[in-house]
Design a protein around this motif. Sequence first.
Motif, PDB file in Angstrom:
ATOM      1  N   HIS A  28      87.790  57.571   8.724  1.00 33.16           N
ATOM      2  CA  HIS A  28      86.977  57.935   9.122  1.00 33.16           C
ATOM      3  C   HIS A  28      86.088  56.714   9.767  1.00 33.16           C
ATOM      4  O   HIS A  28      84.971  56.369  10.242  1.00 33.16           O
ATOM      5  CB  HIS A  28      85.975  59.024   8.999  1.00 33.16           C
ATOM      6  N   ASP A  29      86.314  55.932   8.515  1.00 34.37           N
ATOM      7  CA  ASP A  29      85.628  54.024   8.607  1.00 34.37           C
ATOM      8  C   ASP A  29      86.308  52.811   9.165  1.00 34.37           C
ATOM      9  O   ASP A  29      85.458  52.053   9.360  1.00 34.37           O
ATOM     10  CB  ASP A  29      84.935  53.591   7.132  1.00 34.37           C
ATOM     11  N   GLY A  77      89.516  67.645  25.499  1.00 44.38           N
ATOM     12  CA  GLY A  77      89.608  67.749  24.755  1.00 44.38           C
ATOM     13  C   GLY A  77      89.257  69.084  23.747  1.00 44.38           C
ATOM     14  O   GLY A  77      89.077  69.996  24.046  1.00 44.38           O
ATOM     15  N   GLU A  78      89.136  68.351  22.457  1.00 43.83           N
ATOM     16  CA  GLU A  78      88.652  69.844  21.753  1.00 43.83           C
ATOM     17  C   GLU A  78      87.306  69.106  20.429  1.00 43.83           C
ATOM     18  O   GLU A  78      87.316  68.859  20.127  1.00 43.83           O
ATOM     19  CB  GLU A  78      89.305  70.746  20.961  1.00 43.83           C
ATOM     20  N   PRO A  79      85.852  69.658  21.042  1.00 40.03           N
ATOM     21  CA  PRO A  79      84.709  69.214  21.243  1.00 40.03           C
ATOM     22  C   PRO A  79      85.072  69.027  19.181  1.00 40.03           C
ATOM     23  O   PRO A  79      84.713  70.131  18.512  1.00 40.03           O
ATOM     24  CB  PRO A  79      83.152  69.298  22.125  1.00 40.03           C
ATOM     25  N   GLY A  80      84.436  67.966  18.770  1.00 33.66           N
ATOM     26  CA  GLY A  80      84.720  68.117  17.554  1.00 33.66           C
ATOM     27  C   GLY A  80      86.194  67.318  16.681  1.00 33.66           C
ATOM     28  O   GLY A  80      85.826  67.444  15.749  1.00 33.66           O
ATOM     29  N   VAL A  81      87.310  67.512  17.751  1.00 38.50           N
ATOM     30  CA  VAL A  81      87.970  68.126  17.151  1.00 38.50           C
ATOM     31  C   VAL A  81      89.381  67.225  17.838  1.00 38.50           C
ATOM     32  O   VAL A  81      90.569  66.463  16.499  1.00 38.50           O
ATOM     33  CB  VAL A  81      88.963  69.359  17.145  1.00 38.50           C
ATOM     34  N   VAL A  82      89.278  67.248  18.711  1.00 34.25           N
ATOM     35  CA  VAL A  82      90.439  66.305  18.930  1.00 34.25           C
ATOM     36  C   VAL A  82      89.679  65.813  20.428  1.00 34.25           C
ATOM     37  O   VAL A  82      89.311  66.341  21.586  1.00 34.25           O
ATOM     38  CB  VAL A  82      91.630  66.962  20.028  1.00 34.25           C
ATOM     39  N   GLY A  98      89.483  66.112   8.064  1.00 34.10           N
ATOM     40  CA  GLY A  98      88.633  65.433   6.838  1.00 34.10           C
ATOM     41  C   GLY A  98      88.188  64.510   6.611  1.00 34.10           C
ATOM     42  O   GLY A  98      86.957  64.386   6.174  1.00 34.10           O
ATOM     43  N   MET A  99      89.056  63.878   6.692  1.00 31.94           N
ATOM     44  CA  MET A  99      89.241  62.474   5.945  1.00 31.94           C
ATOM     45  C   MET A  99      89.898  60.811   6.402  1.00 31.94           C
ATOM     46  O   MET A  99      89.706  59.666   6.926  1.00 31.94           O
ATOM     47  CB  MET A  99      89.604  62.425   4.821  1.00 31.94           C
ATOM     48  N   ASP A 124      96.979  68.685  11.585  1.00 32.73           N
ATOM     49  CA  ASP A 124      96.287  70.719  11.345  1.00 32.73           C
ATOM     50  C   ASP A 124      96.840  70.372   9.961  1.00 32.73           C
ATOM     51  O   ASP A 124      96.505  71.359   8.823  1.00 32.73           O
ATOM     52  CB  ASP A 124      97.084  71.815  12.322  1.00 32.73           C
ATOM     53  N   TYR A 125      98.339  69.687   9.667  1.00 29.58           N
ATOM     54  CA  TYR A 125      99.019  69.914   8.256  1.00 29.58           C
ATOM     55  C   TYR A 125      97.627  69.471   7.121  1.00 29.58           C
ATOM     56  O   TYR A 125      98.010  69.406   6.223  1.00 29.58           O
ATOM     57  CB  TYR A 125     100.830  69.147   8.467  1.00 29.58           C
ATOM     58  N   LEU A 126      98.027  67.840   8.240  1.00 35.04           N
ATOM     59  CA  LEU A 126      96.485  67.406   6.523  1.00 35.04           C
ATOM     60  C   LEU A 126      95.362  67.661   6.393  1.00 35.04           C
ATOM     61  O   LEU A 126      95.420  67.881   5.252  1.00 35.04           O
ATOM     62  CB  LEU A 126      96.320  65.571   7.025  1.00 35.04           C
ATOM     63  N   ILE A 127      95.050  68.113   7.210  1.00 32.41           N
ATOM     64  CA  ILE A 127      93.778  69.545   6.982  1.00 32.41           C
ATOM     65  C   ILE A 127      94.472  71.242   5.773  1.00 32.41           C
ATOM     66  O   ILE A 127      93.226  70.830   4.810  1.00 32.41           O
ATOM     67  CB  ILE A 127      93.090  70.226   7.925  1.00 32.41           C
ATOM     68  N   ASP A 128      95.389  70.810   6.302  1.00 33.67           N
ATOM     69  CA  ASP A 128      95.694  71.942   5.432  1.00 33.67           C
ATOM     70  C   ASP A 128      96.252  72.031   3.804  1.00 33.67           C
ATOM     71  O   ASP A 128      96.173  72.398   2.824  1.00 33.67           O
ATOM     72  CB  ASP A 128      97.190  73.009   5.963  1.00 33.67           C
ATOM     73  N   GLN A 129      96.592  70.603   3.657  1.00 32.95           N
ATOM     74  CA  GLN A 129      96.828  69.337   2.335  1.00 32.95           C
ATOM     75  C   GLN A 129      94.880  68.924   2.138  1.00 32.95           C
ATOM     76  O   GLN A 129      95.643  68.482   0.673  1.00 32.95           O
ATOM     77  CB  GLN A 129      97.650  68.549   2.820  1.00 32.95           C
ATOM     78  N   GLY A 130      93.782  69.205   2.586  1.00 30.79           N
ATOM     79  CA  GLY A 130      92.792  68.343   1.813  1.00 30.79           C
ATOM     80  C   GLY A 130      92.531  67.268   3.006  1.00 30.79           C
ATOM     81  O   GLY A 130      91.406  67.070   1.996  1.00 30.79           O
TER      82      GLY A 130
END
Length: 131
Positions: A28-29, A77-82, A98-99, A124-130
Amino acid sequence: MSWQTYVDDHLCCEIDGQHLTSAAILGHDGSVWTESPNFPKFKPEEIAGIVKDFEEPGHLAPTGLFLGGTKYMVIQGEPGVVIRGKKGTGGITIKKTGMALILGIYDEPMTPGQCNLVVERLGDYLIDQGY
């Protein structure tokens, strides 16, 4: 699995005979976790604008999304997501986890839908992995 494997085997993989022009996974940085060899060199303020649009959907709509000096018209897109952008026969899809930010850039003959599928599925996969 290394981060480079995600770009090589998941983002730049072949879909119906097509593949992304370039792809990257960034923090995110704006820190580069991994990128394809031809991913555009971007400015920190371009990533800051993208992150701000995730926080304040619609922020980029008036000016467009810039990456590596290339301007993309922001489309649905999807606000805040895509965030999705279009430029001529190509475009960009950015999925926020998340990261990380997962970025995929495409050009014809790949379709926007194919790009969205590849980028969003990995996100989506990376979100599922934390991540």
